[in-house]
Structures are given as structure tokens and as C-alpha cells.
Design a protein around this motif. Structure first.
Motif, PDB file in Angstrom:
ATOM      1  N   VAL A  11       0.853  -1.177   0.000  1.00 42.43           N
ATOM      2  CA  VAL A  11       0.000   0.000   0.000  1.00 42.43           C
ATOM      3  C   VAL A  11       0.894   1.234   0.000  1.00 42.43           C
ATOM      4  CG1 VAL A  11      -1.748   1.244   1.321  1.00 42.43           C
ATOM      5  CG2 VAL A  11      -1.790  -1.235   1.246  1.00 42.43           C
ATOM      6  N   GLY A  12       0.577   2.174  -0.859  1.00 39.78           N
ATOM      7  CA  GLY A  12       1.383   3.381  -0.960  1.00 39.78           C
ATOM      8  C   GLY A  12       1.097   4.366   0.155  1.00 39.78           C
ATOM      9  N   ALA A  13       1.981   5.311   0.322  1.00 39.59           N
ATOM     10  CA  ALA A  13       1.849   6.331   1.365  1.00 39.59           C
ATOM     11  C   ALA A  13       0.591   7.171   1.149  1.00 39.59           C
ATOM     12  CB  ALA A  13       3.086   7.207   1.387  1.00 39.59           C
ATOM     13  N   PHE A  14       0.275   7.468  -0.072  1.00 38.48           N
ATOM     14  CA  PHE A  14      -0.919   8.267  -0.363  1.00 38.48           C
ATOM     15  C   PHE A  14      -2.181   7.542   0.099  1.00 38.48           C
ATOM     16  CE2 PHE A  14      -4.416   9.504  -3.193  1.00 38.48           C
ATOM     17  CZ  PHE A  14      -4.475  10.863  -2.891  1.00 38.48           C
ATOM     18  N   THR A  15      -2.249   6.248  -0.141  1.00 36.97           N
ATOM     19  CA  THR A  15      -3.418   5.462   0.278  1.00 36.97           C
ATOM     20  C   THR A  15      -3.539   5.439   1.799  1.00 36.97           C
ATOM     21  OG1 THR A  15      -3.106   4.080  -1.684  1.00 36.97           O
ATOM     22  CG2 THR A  15      -4.547   3.216   0.045  1.00 36.97           C
ATOM     23  N   VAL A  16      -2.436   5.313   2.489  1.00 40.58           N
ATOM     24  CA  VAL A  16      -2.455   5.317   3.959  1.00 40.58           C
ATOM     25  C   VAL A  16      -2.949   6.664   4.470  1.00 40.58           C
ATOM     26  CG1 VAL A  16      -0.998   5.224   6.019  1.00 40.58           C
ATOM     27  CG2 VAL A  16      -0.663   3.568   4.180  1.00 40.58           C
ATOM     28  N   ILE A  17      -2.493   7.741   3.889  1.00 38.22           N
ATOM     29  CA  ILE A  17      -2.921   9.085   4.305  1.00 38.22           C
ATOM     30  C   ILE A  17      -4.412   9.265   4.057  1.00 38.22           C
ATOM     31  CG2 ILE A  17      -2.691  11.540   3.774  1.00 38.22           C
ATOM     32  CD1 ILE A  17       0.319  10.992   3.354  1.00 38.22           C
ATOM     33  N   PHE A  19      -6.729   6.917   3.955  1.00 39.21           N
ATOM     34  CA  PHE A  19      -7.447   6.116   4.949  1.00 39.21           C
ATOM     35  C   PHE A  19      -7.423   6.779   6.323  1.00 39.21           C
ATOM     36  CE2 PHE A  19      -6.867   2.197   2.198  1.00 39.21           C
ATOM     37  CZ  PHE A  19      -8.227   2.087   1.908  1.00 39.21           C
ATOM     38  N   LEU A  20      -6.302   7.354   6.710  1.00 36.39           N
ATOM     39  CA  LEU A  20      -6.215   8.045   8.000  1.00 36.39           C
ATOM     40  C   LEU A  20      -7.135   9.260   8.046  1.00 36.39           C
ATOM     41  CD1 LEU A  20      -2.404   7.840   8.844  1.00 36.39           C
ATOM     42  CD2 LEU A  20      -4.304   6.680   9.996  1.00 36.39           C
ATOM     43  N   LEU A  21      -7.158  10.038   6.976  1.00 38.35           N
ATOM     44  CA  LEU A  21      -8.048  11.200   6.923  1.00 38.35           C
ATOM     45  C   LEU A  21      -9.513  10.776   6.989  1.00 38.35           C
ATOM     46  CD1 LEU A  21      -6.271  13.482   4.306  1.00 38.35           C
ATOM     47  CD2 LEU A  21      -6.460  13.823   6.776  1.00 38.35           C
ATOM     48  N   PHE A  22      -9.832   9.709   6.301  1.00 40.98           N
ATOM     49  CA  PHE A  22     -11.197   9.189   6.337  1.00 40.98           C
ATOM     50  C   PHE A  22     -11.556   8.727   7.751  1.00 40.98           C
ATOM     51  CE2 PHE A  22     -14.372   5.788   5.579  1.00 40.98           C
ATOM     52  CZ  PHE A  22     -15.353   6.573   4.992  1.00 40.98           C
ATOM     53  N   ALA A  23     -10.636   8.051   8.430  1.00 39.34           N
ATOM     54  CA  ALA A  23     -10.878   7.587   9.799  1.00 39.34           C
ATOM     55  C   ALA A  23     -11.062   8.772  10.748  1.00 39.34           C
ATOM     56  CB  ALA A  23      -9.728   6.701  10.262  1.00 39.34           C
TER      57      ALA A  23
END
Length: 125
Positions: A11-17, A19-23
Motif C-alpha cells: 500500500v502506498g503512502a498516499f493510500t495510507v494518508i 485512509f487516516l483522513l477518512f478515519a
């Protein structure tokens, strides 16, 4: 066979960011709405208890509002005043207490969350 490095990707860094913003957005929503619903459960309990008190139907509006405001204060409900959110009606079958109010909270930027609460209780004779 050994897979090449380009085919095995995580998973790329952009995808993690994202998901975190969504959470964070979801958590903010539940914290914002949750406070209002917890307060409503307290208000509902107070109003139901006062309505179920024997002789409540014979008491004046002012006496009932005073009792509700006293209980609001005890239960740390400071942003509601009984005479602003509660009205009384009467028909052939009895006297009723109507609780109606709305809470508007800023959610994100120029978006607001609006919660409307309504309840009708029969005053005990």
C-alpha cells in the motif's frame, strides 16, 4: 520462481494518508453527534420522570418548567432552558408535554450537522 521487485508492491503512502483522513473524519462525526445524543438521552430521562410524577397534570406550566430546569442543572444540561424547548397541550384525553429542540454543530469547514429531537409525554394525573 522469485517475483521481481516491481510486481510485489504494498500500500502506498498516499493510500495510507487517505485512509487516516477518512478515519479522522468518521471519528469526528461520531464524537460530534454522540455528544448531542448523550445529552438528548439525559433530557429525555428528565422529561419522562417529571411527566410521570403523580399530580404533574395539575401543576402549572411554570412549576413544571422550574422542576425541569432544576433537574437539567443537576444533570449538567446547561445549554437548554425548559420554557424554550417544552410546551404543554391539552385535549380530551389528558395533558401532554412536548419536547422539541434542534442542535446545530459545525462539522467541517462550512458544513453543519443538524439534529432534531422530539418527544411527547402524557402528564400523570
Amino acid at each position: 520462481m522469485m517475483a521481481s521487485r516491481q510486481k510485489v508492491r504494498g500500500v502506498g503512502a498516499f493510500t495510507v494518508i487517505v485512509f487516516l483522513l477518512f478515519a479522522v473524519l468518521i471519528a469526528n462525526f461520531f464524537l460530534t453527534v454522540g455528544k448531542d445524543y448523550l445529552q438528548y438521552f439525559t433530557v429525555r430521562s428528565v422529561v419522562s420522570d417529571v411527566a410521570a410524577t403523580p399530580g404533574a397534570a395539575e401543576r402549572t406550566d411554570r412549576q413544571l418548567w422550574s422542576e425541569i430546569d432544576r433537574r437539567f442543572s443537576i444533570n449538567s444540561v446547561y445549554d437548554l432552558k425548559a420554557n424554550e424547548v417544552i410546551t404543554f397541550t391539552e385535549d380530551g384525553s389528558g395533558r401532554y408535554m412536548l419536547l422539541e429542540y434542534e442542535v446545530r454543530r459545525n462539522f467541517f469547514a462550512n458544513l453543519d450537522l443538524v439534529a432534531q429531537f422530539n418527544r411527547r409525554d402524557t402528564l400523570a394525573p
